[in-house]
Scaffold this active site. Structure first.
Site, PDB file in Angstrom:
ATOM      1  CB  THR A 227      64.745   6.546  43.753  1.00  0.00           C
ATOM      2  OG1 THR A 227      66.078   6.836  43.276  1.00  0.00           O
ATOM      3  CG2 THR A 227      64.704   5.090  44.187  1.00  0.00           C
ATOM      4  NE  ARG A 255      60.789  -4.086  45.723  1.00  0.00           N
ATOM      5  CZ  ARG A 255      61.444  -3.045  45.233  1.00  0.00           C
ATOM      6  NH1 ARG A 255      60.946  -1.831  45.410  1.00  0.00           N
ATOM      7  NH2 ARG A 255      62.584  -3.186  44.584  1.00  0.00           N
ATOM      8  N   GLY A 257      62.014  -2.129  49.229  1.00  0.00           N
ATOM      9  CA  GLY A 257      63.103  -2.011  48.276  1.00  0.00           C
ATOM     10  C   GLY A 257      64.398  -1.529  48.894  1.00  0.00           C
ATOM     11  CG  ASP A 258      67.156   0.352  46.176  1.00  0.00           C
ATOM     12  OD1 ASP A 258      65.986   0.306  45.758  1.00  0.00           O
ATOM     13  OD2 ASP A 258      68.003   1.142  45.722  1.00  0.00           O
TER      14      ASP A 258
END
Length: 477
Positions: A227, A255, A257-258
């Site tokens: 990121t 998808r 993500g975090d």
């Protein structure tokens, strides 16, 4: 937990990052390194100038600059730079499309605290949308239970309809982009995100997979799976964190993500610390537990000598012996993570680091620093490495880095600040992490690696060098 700020005396702090992963001297030649070096230092200097000046940011008309606006300003610049995996430069999914994510959070002061967005395909700067969603939460949550309430509007037929993001802290794709248009943010065609280098990584990964490899990671090359982000502390004692990404190279379309998930890839909070009295500190050293009445505690505190005669208490940001009975100690943390998002999700990694700092030693005078906490989670041989098991260095799992800021403030019984100490923190467990910060001396420092981590780092001009911030500001400023 709020405390009143008089002339706070809190020094604003700033750290930014541009991703972590398998970044090695072998895949980052000096000439390419120089691009990252210069970009990060320019963004750092511009953002620090903004943080320490009266606010002139188009997003705010405040007389002083907030940490929230500061991290938005920093990450907007990172999103606009094609070097970084966010905005114009985001990676591609397996299907060759871009799906962007962003998040923002503050340690205190906003009702929603933090928000996350995912699946964006038309918002030029996702971090600006995250900021708007957080700010609109001040009205969204008025008079409601935090789930479905908010100020109600009326449609053309006179029917009541909800507005804004309601009480939600996460939104996906179409719902988020409808709000972006309503709030006047700049929208773009998906082609805006295209960068040739990212497309080449996308194609190379899929070709590698056909030969039995992994499409999202490579042992020799750096395939972005991280990121970009920023953490800032303002003069009011608020820590804000902003994170933005295109996700993992060749992730499945759809998808999540975090980065947009609270606690996994980002976190900020404030809490009140507890410190033991002199009597409790002495009697709690060893042996069976003894519970004292308040009266007895007071008598022993007056009669017994300084407990450091018997067992020295580690001296950190706070010396418990200097605290009066009415003093309160507040600690704050804010962190942005980068690396393999699925590993962050499985561990709720960033909140785990904050929880270690908050709860380990919470009933004693031996507190855990945020630096120690993030090293335990994202440092070499840390929890994220262990989470990959025998897949470490084979799939990209567990690769991680975290940046952050920690603040400790002491206030008296009238809520006047007595002292404030802050720290810039970071650690990572992989090949490298692009990062830059203003250190305790007020100097700008950019690093990709740790000193001595790899051989031959002396050819990378500027690695770890202290710069005067003015060197990286436009002459007009």
């Amino acid at each position: 937990m709020e405390y009143k700020q008089q002339s706070s005396g809190i020094t604003p702090r700033l750290i930014i990052h541009g991703g972590a992963g398998n970044i090695l001297p072998s895949n980052l030649p000096p000439e390419k390194y120089a691009l990252y070096h210069d970009s990060l230092l320019k963004i750092l200097a511009l953002t620090h100038h903004f943080l320490t000046s009266p606010s002139s940011f188009p997003l705010s008309d405040s007389s002083s600059t907030s940490a929230l606006d500061t991290v938005t300003y920093a990450v907007t610049q990172l999103e606009d730079n094609p070097l970084f995996n966010s905005g114009h430069g985001a990676v591609f999914t397996r299907d060759g499309v871009n799906e962007l994510e962003a998040s923002i959070m503050v340690s205190k002061g906003k009702k929603k605290r933090g928000v996350g967005l995912m699946g964006l395909q038309h918002v030029k700067n996702p971090i600006k949308l995250a900021r708007e969603m957080l700010l609109h939460g001040e009205k969204d949550l008025e008079g409601g239970n935090g789930e479905h309430r908010g100020p109600m509007l009326v449609d053309s037929q006179g029917n009541a309809i909800s507005s804004g993001a309601q009480g939600h802290c996460q939104l996906h794709k179409h719902s988020a982009e409808i709000l972006a248009e309503q709030w006047g943010l700049e929208m773009v065609d998906p082609s805006y995100y295209f960068v040739q280098a990212r497309w080449d990584e996308h194609v190379k990964g899929l070709e590698k997979e056909k030969k039995g490899g992994v499409a999202t990671w490579d042992e020799e090359h750096f395939f972005p799976q991280g990121t970009c982000g920023a953490v800032a502390l303002d003069s009011e004692g608020v820590i804000a964190v902003a994170t933005s990404t295109g996700g993992m190279t060749n992730k499945l379309t759809g998808r999540i993500g975090d980065t947009p998930t609270l606690g996994a890839g980002f976190w900020a909070e404030e809490w009140e610390e507890e410190y033991l009295s002199k009597a409790e500190a002495i009697l709690g050293q060893s042996g069976p537990q003894i519970v004292l009445s308040d009266v007895l505690k007071g008598l022993m505190a007056d009669c017994l000598p300084d407990p450091t005669v018997y067992s020295p208490i580690p001296q950190g940001d706070i010396d418990p012996n200097t605290l009066s009975k009415s003093d309160k100690v507040f600690r704050s943390s804010g962190m942005s993570g980068t690396g393999n998002g699925d590993s962050f999700l499985r561990m709720n990694a960033v909140r785990t680091a904050s929880a270690i700092a908050r709860y380990r030693g919470s009933k004693s005078n031996h507190k855990t620093s945020l630096q120690d906490a993030i090293s335990e989670v994202s440092g070499p041989k840390g929890d994220l490495v262990k989470s990959a098991g025998d897949r470490w260095r084979k799939t990209g799992e567990g690769e991680a880095g975290i940046i952050g800021i920690e603040l400790t403030v002491v206030v008296d019984e009238d809520s006047n600040k007595k002292s404030a100490v802050s720290h810039i923190v970071d650690d990572y467990n992989c090949g490298g992490m692009f990062r830059a910060a203003v250190n305790e001396h007020g100097k700008a420092v950019m690093r990709v690696w740790k000193p001595g981590q790899h051989e031959g780092l002396e050819v990378y001009d500027g690695e770890g060098k202290e710069y005067d911030l003015r060197e990286w500001l436009d002459e007009k400023m």
